[in-house]
Scaffold this motif. Structure first.
Motif, PDB file in Angstrom:
ATOM      1  N   LYS A  75      12.368  70.786  63.254  1.00 13.48           N
ATOM      2  CA  LYS A  75      13.029  70.124  62.145  1.00 13.48           C
ATOM      3  C   LYS A  75      14.423  70.715  61.981  1.00 13.48           C
ATOM      4  N   VAL A  76      15.339  69.879  61.505  1.00 19.37           N
ATOM      5  CA  VAL A  76      16.703  70.353  61.287  1.00 19.37           C
ATOM      6  C   VAL A  76      17.055  70.167  59.812  1.00 19.37           C
ATOM      7  N   HIS A  77      17.537  71.225  59.204  1.00 22.87           N
ATOM      8  CA  HIS A  77      17.981  71.156  57.816  1.00 22.87           C
ATOM      9  C   HIS A  77      19.461  71.523  57.687  1.00 22.87           C
ATOM     10  N   THR A  78      19.994  72.174  58.697  1.00 20.92           N
ATOM     11  CA  THR A  78      21.374  72.654  58.668  1.00 20.92           C
ATOM     12  C   THR A  78      22.041  72.368  59.996  1.00 20.92           C
ATOM     13  N   CYS A  79      23.339  72.118  59.954  1.00 20.07           N
ATOM     14  CA  CYS A  79      24.122  71.897  61.172  1.00 20.07           C
ATOM     15  C   CYS A  79      25.494  72.516  60.959  1.00 20.07           C
ATOM     16  N   LEU A  80      25.941  73.351  61.902  1.00 18.17           N
ATOM     17  CA  LEU A  80      27.288  73.893  61.830  1.00 18.17           C
ATOM     18  C   LEU A  80      28.256  72.901  62.472  1.00 18.17           C
ATOM     19  N   GLU A  81      29.370  72.666  61.793  1.00 18.32           N
ATOM     20  CA  GLU A  81      30.391  71.732  62.282  1.00 18.32           C
ATOM     21  C   GLU A  81      31.682  72.503  62.544  1.00 18.32           C
ATOM     22  N   VAL A  82      32.173  72.424  63.771  1.00 19.25           N
ATOM     23  CA  VAL A  82      33.399  73.112  64.162  1.00 19.25           C
ATOM     24  C   VAL A  82      34.406  72.058  64.623  1.00 19.25           C
ATOM     25  N   ILE A  83      35.551  72.000  63.974  1.00 21.59           N
ATOM     26  CA  ILE A  83      36.582  71.012  64.328  1.00 21.59           C
ATOM     27  C   ILE A  83      37.854  71.757  64.728  1.00 21.59           C
ATOM     28  N   GLN A  84      38.392  71.394  65.883  1.00 21.37           N
ATOM     29  CA  GLN A  84      39.643  71.998  66.330  1.00 21.37           C
ATOM     30  C   GLN A  84      40.606  70.922  66.803  1.00 21.37           C
ATOM     31  N   ALA A  85      41.859  71.356  67.054  1.00 21.39           N
ATOM     32  CA  ALA A  85      42.929  70.404  67.349  1.00 21.39           C
ATOM     33  C   ALA A  85      42.839  69.845  68.768  1.00 21.39           C
ATOM     34  N   ARG A  86      42.304  70.639  69.692  1.00 22.00           N
ATOM     35  CA  ARG A  86      42.247  70.210  71.095  1.00 22.00           C
ATOM     36  C   ARG A  86      40.811  70.019  71.549  1.00 22.00           C
ATOM     37  N   ARG A  98      41.759  66.001  66.312  1.00 18.65           N
ATOM     38  CA  ARG A  98      40.490  66.403  65.679  1.00 18.65           C
ATOM     39  C   ARG A  98      39.341  66.185  66.666  1.00 18.65           C
ATOM     40  N   HIS A  99      38.815  67.298  67.157  1.00 18.10           N
ATOM     41  CA  HIS A  99      37.688  67.263  68.082  1.00 18.10           C
ATOM     42  C   HIS A  99      36.555  68.089  67.472  1.00 18.10           C
TER      43      HIS A  99
END
Length: 349
Positions: free
Chosen positions: A116-127, A104-105
């Motif tokens: 200002k930040v209200h949103t964040c994209l999160e991308v998780i991959q195996a490597r 999990r990376h």
């Protein structure tokens, strides 16, 4: 590469922030090796950054979107417990990368708007993420961010930053109905309401008008009048939840869509906002007050519901101002008569 380009074409075809967000997540999900892709809502609570899932895919491949209030969401977590993301937000950086565990990376991409930040994209991959893959993901993210800015420009009032009149019908339909014709199925869970409360789990619409606003413009000038509008808009934002919707309809009139709560809570929330305005000191101008008329948003077309709220508002203005009036109470007391309003009869605001 071809499926990604096709997804980008689809992404820029949307005219709605939520579906644009789902579209960019779908595009990122199509990359090889992805474990999870989701959007996080970032917010402040007790002076600390927190985040919670806002849009994600469940085990059946269906996109879900959070409808509960962020501050009370049991899935919220302290950003301080995610060191790489916390450091990224503190530095106003464009991305953060971290290893979460075996297989999990994570890559986080905050959406910055006006510092200002209200949103964040999160991308998780195996490597671990290669530099080339990060560049490709960043390119998709930039297309998303640029198009989101264009949508904001067309949907927002230039002075206050609130939603404008032309976005109201779509937001009203989303708050009061479930559109099964949408190609992307979104389940919007609702807040839990008080057990046994009258009008529990309903949607409410309020029309807000600044009292004696013409006198403000005439006495102090339009520059201070604009400042009053901006400050009232800020009080509106701080008085309602993130999934409620606030609009400026023009002039000194605002509309609020209050989602999924009881009648008693609606009374309390609208009166709290009215008191927040009354207690605020407006530079040069001094005290400003507002009148509010509200009604259930679930019985009738947008123009009919607006018409009822507008009747309650003008009763408030003609009977002392600086008060909140509920349409059904006024009708029950014989103070207002019900009117049938059709789309062909009037154009409100």
């Amino acid at each position: 590469m071809k499926p990604i380009l096709q997804n980008l074409v689809e992404m820029t075809g949307h005219r709605d922030h939520l579906r644009l967000e789902v579209s960019v997540l779908t595009t990122l999900q199509a990359f090889s090796g992805m474990v999870q892709v989701r959007s996080l809502e970032v917010f402040m609570l007790d002076g600390e950054y927190y985040c919670r899932p806002r849009t994600w895919m469940d085990g059946r491949g269906q996109w879900l979107s959070a409808g509960t209030e962020a501050q009370s969401d049991p899935q919220r977590v302290r950003v301080a417990d995610m060191p790489a993301l916390h450091e990224c937000l503190q530095a106003h950086a464009s991305q953060a990368v971290a290893k979460l565990g075996k297989g999990r990376h994570a890559l986080w991409l905050p959406v910055w708007m006006n510092d200002k930040v209200h949103t964040c994209l999160e991308v998780i991959q195996a490597r671990p993420f290669s530099a080339q893959k990060i560049d490709t993901i960043n390119s998709v993210f930039q297309v998303f961010q640029n198009y989101q800015s264009l949508l904001d420009y067309s949907e927002r009032d230039a002075l206050t930053g609130l939603f404008n009149r032309k976005t109201f019908d779509e937001q009203f339909a989303r708050a009061t109905t479930h559109d099964t014709s949408e190609p992307i199925a979104l389940e919007l869970p609702r807040d839990s309401a008080e057990p046994g409360a009258e009008g529990a789990d309903k949607q409410w619409l309020a029309v807000v008008d600044i009292d004696h606003f013409k006198m403000v413009n005439d006495r102090f000038g339009h520059l201070y009048g604009d400042e009053v509008l901006i400050l009232v808009a800020n009080i509106l934002r701080s008085s309602f939840r993130s999934h409620d919707r606030i609009f400026r309809f023009g002039g000194e009139e605002f509309v609020v869509l209050l989602r999924s709560t009881s009648l008693a809570t609606a009374h309390k929330v609208f009166n709290r906002f009215r008191k927040n305005v009354e207690d605020y000191y407006f530079p040069q101008v001094g005290q400003v007050t507002v009148s509010v008329g509200f009604v259930s948003a679930e019985n009738g077309s947008p123009v009919e519901v607006l018409g009822r709220a507008d009747q309650a508002l003008y009763f408030a203005k003609e009977n002392g101002r600086n008060q909140v009036r509920y349409y059904d109470d006024l009708v029950a007391a014989g103070l207002l008569q019900t009117k049938q309003v059709s789309n062909d009869d009037v154009e409100l605001f």
